[in-house]
Write an enzyme that holds these catalytic residues in place. Structure first.
Site, PDB file in Angstrom:
ATOM      1  N   SER A  99       0.813  -1.218   0.000  1.00  0.00           N
ATOM      2  CA  SER A  99       0.000   0.000   0.000  1.00  0.00           C
ATOM      3  C   SER A  99       0.844   1.264   0.000  1.00  0.00           C
ATOM      4  O   SER A  99       0.382   2.306  -0.460  1.00  0.00           O
ATOM      5  CB  SER A  99      -0.941   0.009   1.207  1.00  0.00           C
ATOM      6  OG  SER A  99      -0.204   0.005   2.407  1.00  0.00           O
TER       7      SER A  99
ATOM      8  N   ASP B  36      -0.228   6.897  11.011  1.00  0.00           N
ATOM      9  CA  ASP B  36      -0.025   5.533  11.529  1.00  0.00           C
ATOM     10  C   ASP B  36       1.434   5.091  11.418  1.00  0.00           C
ATOM     11  O   ASP B  36       1.745   3.939  11.672  1.00  0.00           O
ATOM     12  CB  ASP B  36      -0.952   4.526  10.827  1.00  0.00           C
ATOM     13  CG  ASP B  36      -0.731   4.476   9.320  1.00  0.00           C
ATOM     14  OD1 ASP B  36       0.266   5.047   8.826  1.00  0.00           O
ATOM     15  OD2 ASP B  36      -1.563   3.868   8.628  1.00  0.00           O
TER      16      ASP B  36
ATOM     17  N   HIS C 115       1.966   4.727   6.482  1.00  0.00           N
ATOM     18  CA  HIS C 115       1.599   5.358   5.217  1.00  0.00           C
ATOM     19  C   HIS C 115       1.992   6.828   5.243  1.00  0.00           C
ATOM     20  O   HIS C 115       1.357   7.618   5.929  1.00  0.00           O
ATOM     21  CB  HIS C 115       0.089   5.234   4.992  1.00  0.00           C
ATOM     22  CG  HIS C 115      -0.369   3.817   4.913  1.00  0.00           C
ATOM     23  ND1 HIS C 115      -0.961   3.162   5.972  1.00  0.00           N
ATOM     24  CD2 HIS C 115      -0.311   2.903   3.914  1.00  0.00           C
ATOM     25  CE1 HIS C 115      -1.261   1.925   5.622  1.00  0.00           C
ATOM     26  NE2 HIS C 115      -0.876   1.730   4.386  1.00  0.00           N
TER      27      HIS C 115
END
Lengths: 220, 220, 220, 220, 220, 220, 220, 220
Positions: free
Chosen positions: D15, D193, D196
């Site tokens: 991601s 977080d 990311h």
């Protein structure tokens, strides 16, 4: 008027023809069934003023198609409609991908392949007994030094040759923009990306088609 | 061609004119700005073949309007566009509500009020120096025993009288459907509810307008 | 590097600057807060490599704005941010509406008004004690016979004069496209409508800005 | 600059690489095709300032991937693009699932398997004749007593060993956050977080890549 | 159990309290009316096991609130509910904006203002005759060298002082995470951003509240 | 506490268990993964206060299931999770369809089939080495003359027999509503349709489960 | 048949009457204009078989209304329709909020207020010259020990008294469910929450109304 | 009343029957499961006043179906419901496509094929042991010179012959509109396109059905 009673007319092409047509099949007279482009305009004029001809009209344009893509679906989506007339306008994506995606050559269709692709469409169609109106791919630009305009000219010339070789009805689309551009209007008046015409541009194309097949404007 | 350079043309009406036009103001050349009906078709033909006229075209039709509703917004939504030409097609809702909502009389506009409403629109418009094309309200039905067809005839006659009294350009819309119906086609071919035309019907109306203002079809 | 600690940098402009920024205020470091265009790219580079400067960066571009529109909101949306630096890129809509909407003159901003509008922005900003980076409006086209390119040149020259008159930092945006176009790429590679750049074009603009304010690329 | 003319560069990852890229294939220059992360930023800089190289760039990151998932699609989604360069950033989900889902061990990828997985990617890629840029998985935290930071260090060391063993270009991602954190900023400034990155963090990563391949910032 | 028959309990706070509560007022027993956080959990336990008390419970948390924002709506959204009990958990946004948005100081609430804001809430509430449960703002982190953890400790100490000064029921939220973190779990197990707890974290908070007011777990 | 370290607990059931759980698999600690009902509440309490047990918890309830439907997916959706504990609450749809859809008997599951279905679930589960908590299907009604309440009693008695025969942990759900109804509250306070509990009802069920497995409420 | 030619019939009520009616005014014959409940069914039967009466029918029910809410809008939404007949069914929310929201007494409407509210509606309506059909509020339950059923009986008795005192046409709604419940069907067959009937229940109500006003079923 | 206890009644047809029924199967008593047309109205009356019959009712109408389409799914969607009664109303699309799509003859179903198709449905149904109610296709028009009305008469006569030949219960739908049209109402009062009835028209049809099967209106 060239079209006969119960004629079956199919428009083959790319996004310039598609313009939001119904999926998977676009036929009939409900709004937007035929999309918002020249096929719908032509359907309106033909049905409104030649109602006795009982014409079947189908828009088989598909956005993004190159001549390679269109040839691949020629039997299953054009000839399967049992057309007596086929309008072919294809090629701008063959050109455009060379211009805007030069690093993805798998999507490019070069002039020789373009000529072969269109020639095959013509042969298959004539073999099926239908008549053809062939257009040049459309690019709304008067500057002939522009690389994409030049390429559009080149592909258009191939269409002209093919039309002549097979004695097809022929529309030089790019020539149709001349009057508008000569009047002092800029291509952006007709199309922001010079490829997809707005309502004005589609009307120019619709009348070019109607003139080509001998539409009688004195009808009421 | 009657329209002058820089003419400003506004289409006033109800849902037959509106057909999904942009809100709150519908002008310009993007797809669907002018809706999908006859104003967009007319805009296409005028701009495409008279680009040098630089025409301003606005669709000011509003779905559901009776002549009473339209008169109420005449100053703020039609005359405020400074038109030099106004197309007026109104009245079918004056009729329809008597037919489909007989128990809600507050929505009915009877012939006398209709005549007054349209007369006031005409007077205000002429006073503002604009020219007018007046249409009869449209009902696509050949059976003159039909109550709604008869009423459409009655309101249409009022329009004809007003057009003659003020020497306006005039289009008898209902007469335009005759050829189609005479060709053996049923009204459902042009409109499922006989009020809202499909693309065929709007093309009939667009050409009626173009013919009325002297459009030259030999232009290319 | 010209920017001082705690500098407050505001980007004023139209859709070329806006590119989907947050509404009503676009500041901070969440994705897409500053839109997808050059302001976000610049924010990334400045914050990433000069974190100790603690920079406030705001995107105050609004799609569709002409210089007239931008001037109207100068106090309430640009100066109210208490900027110490203002980037101004405006004018393409002043031009474009003359090109694509010739029949709607109320939306046109002619060169004299453009000059006045930008001059007022400059004067207000300098009076507020902020420094200015002034860009020419951007049009991605090398053909100088193109009417819109010519007009972009004309409006760009006005910007150049104003920059010189007020000793502003100045970016000739149109010159920045030269290398790309000289490399054989077509304008459609960078922008389908030649006005709104893609990610490549916004990177060209971001680096032009970073170079202008003396960004040090040896930082890591 | 290491990249050659017509180079084909593919970004493999999770991601952190994906960031909303187009599905199923992300290539080309439309906004958001390549997602909002470092691959798009890198594409912008390379294309903008080396337009003559005609680079093919593809984002093949997939959110949620561990090294086990990525290895499974290595042939069908990375090597099938015929890359001449592959960027590999993988491993944070191998770690994260051990941290946030300790009761679901089937999703955990332990260090030995991680080493094997990445080694296989490297071997397949080199065998296919492409060059590799290998990154450590990224965790934005300076407290080395933090269990997840310690684990990120451990997996990063595995990457360093593999890079050295195969003489790969190598980016120690975690080291890149040091300057920002040293400047007094908290990890939450770059990532809520710590996994990311926001636009600032992706710019740090983009420049690390550009520096590694020898980008020349004096180009304009 | 401290709560009396017909008690009226209002939860004041920010996003940690809000968690998607109904807008504009969150009361009653439909799912999600009270959001998904600790107020709903507490409502479930109190109503399920003390049904005879007929408790009114309202979630008045609002995402994004600092103590400054909460004080501003104290009269109109908390005291207007005529509470007999008020739970106050506020302050993490006072802190967080200093950490993640250092360049936007207008959103920062420093310790002195925080103390004043909470003190005013307490005084207004006591003056209205209600009892108070005061929580420290929550940050799920055991590393006390972390700047945000340290700041959370500082603001928490202010809450402790105020609770003691006014003899309030008091919950040291941050202490509640200790057992979980001591068990070997990482903060990411309870919250990806260390501010917003998941269902586990909200259960920890709910039980802290229930214990504080003397809930009897032997009830069935 | 009966649950062992690394226990794997699966909740099988119908819409009373499902309550919007994640599809196709509901496990982990993100909000709403486990739905909004008693499985999520139980997960919160177990994880929050026994973090060292590292429990795997899965909600495998599916809305609309009868015991026939649940048995059909027992291997593929319950036992495939390798549970060490299985909670079974099923049967209300076996009953309800007889009540609200009497003319569609193909959806009815009569007592004998119900007994067989549940017995098979029990046998399969014990054979797989897992322990079982068996609930009666829930109907929130104190009037025992009500046909649906009577039927719920009948099916509940079957569950009680099966629990006794296999020495299972057992929860008589319907008995749990007694205190609430005895307190003077109406079933509509807990459930509008007497089948699907609101947050109050799910808390009653969660505590019944926690009590059954020996949860220690003195933990903090 | 009691209704006269050109009668104007308005249905006042709460969600049992509303059932998704058009907003803000529900009149006319399009599907769903009058909602899906008994007003639409009655409109269908009256218009279909007494077309010559030219009836105006309006659904003025509003979901959530208590008698207090309905009284507040009596002039502006019921009497402003100039009714000659008014159907009044109100009160279930007066009751239900006492049952399902006992801790929110501001929403409770007790019997004395209910009587006053309905009496005022009656007086205003009679004063305006309209006739009234008064219904009891509906609760589909045969167990008279049920608190909500008992309360529905109590409020229904108030309606009966008021109907007798003013000689109104009267429908005892709750009595209408008797045959269905006596046939062995459970209330859940007609309504999951015993308040909102399904299509079967609305048909029961529609026929009760038609019978009350003397509908002639031999008409075709 | 002809329907027996536990009768299974299936309505077969096109959009006049479908009216938004549930997909793929429409049975049961939830609102809109059976659509908004006559099947739902009939279900309401039968269930409400013959609750002891425990009737299964299914709407198997599908919009757009001609008799050719319906025959194709007769086994899999009508007979598979194990009906004891089948209502058949089909044919208007057989007609309509000839009227509104004359150029697409593949969609036309001519009288001979229509007769064959319906005959096969009847034979299959009788062979399966079910009874039949056969309707004529519906067209709401009193002008018998109308081509579509004439064709509806022709197809209706075929239905009448088939009904007589097989001694079926028979409803001459078109005759049912006579009273409404005779009362002075226009077809547009009942249906804008004369094919799809509004709520008034569906009530006419529902009562025709109820009368045919001997519904007793004195039931309460």
């Amino acid at each position: 008027m060239l079209l006969e009673k119960n004629a079956r007319l199919v428009f083959a092409g790319d996004s310039v023809t598609d313009v939001g047509r119904n999926q998977p099949v676009a036929e009939g007279t409900l709004f937007d069934m035929l999309g918002k482009g020249y096929p719908q305009l032509i359907s309106g004029w033909l049905n409104a003023f030649y109602p006795e001809l009982n014409l079947y009209i189908c828009n088989a344009g598909t956005s993004g198609n190159t001549s390679r893509d269109l040839l691949r679906r020629w039997d299953s989506e054009i000839l399967d409609k049992a057309p007596t007339w086929v309008s072919i306008m294809i090629g701008i994506n063959d050109i455009w991908r060379q211009i805007d995606s030069p690093a993805q050559p798998s999507g490019h269709v070069l002039p020789d392949e373009f000529r072969d692709n269109v020639a095959k469409m013509i042969e298959k169609t004539l073999a099926a007994g239908a008549r053809i109106i062939l257009w040049t791919p459309s690019f709304i630009e008067s500057n002939m030094n522009d690389a994409m305009a030049a390429m559009a000219k080149q592909y258009g010339d191939i269409c002209a040759e093919l039309a002549q070789a097979h004695s097809l009805l022929f529309i030089d689309t790019n020539k149709k923009w001349e009057r508008i551009l000569a009047s002092g209007h800029h291509p952006e008046w007709v199309s922001w990306d010079r490829v997809h015409p707005n309502n004005i541009g589609h009307t120019v194309m619709a009348k070019a088609f109607l003139d080509t097949i001998g539409f009688d404007y004195t009808r009421m």
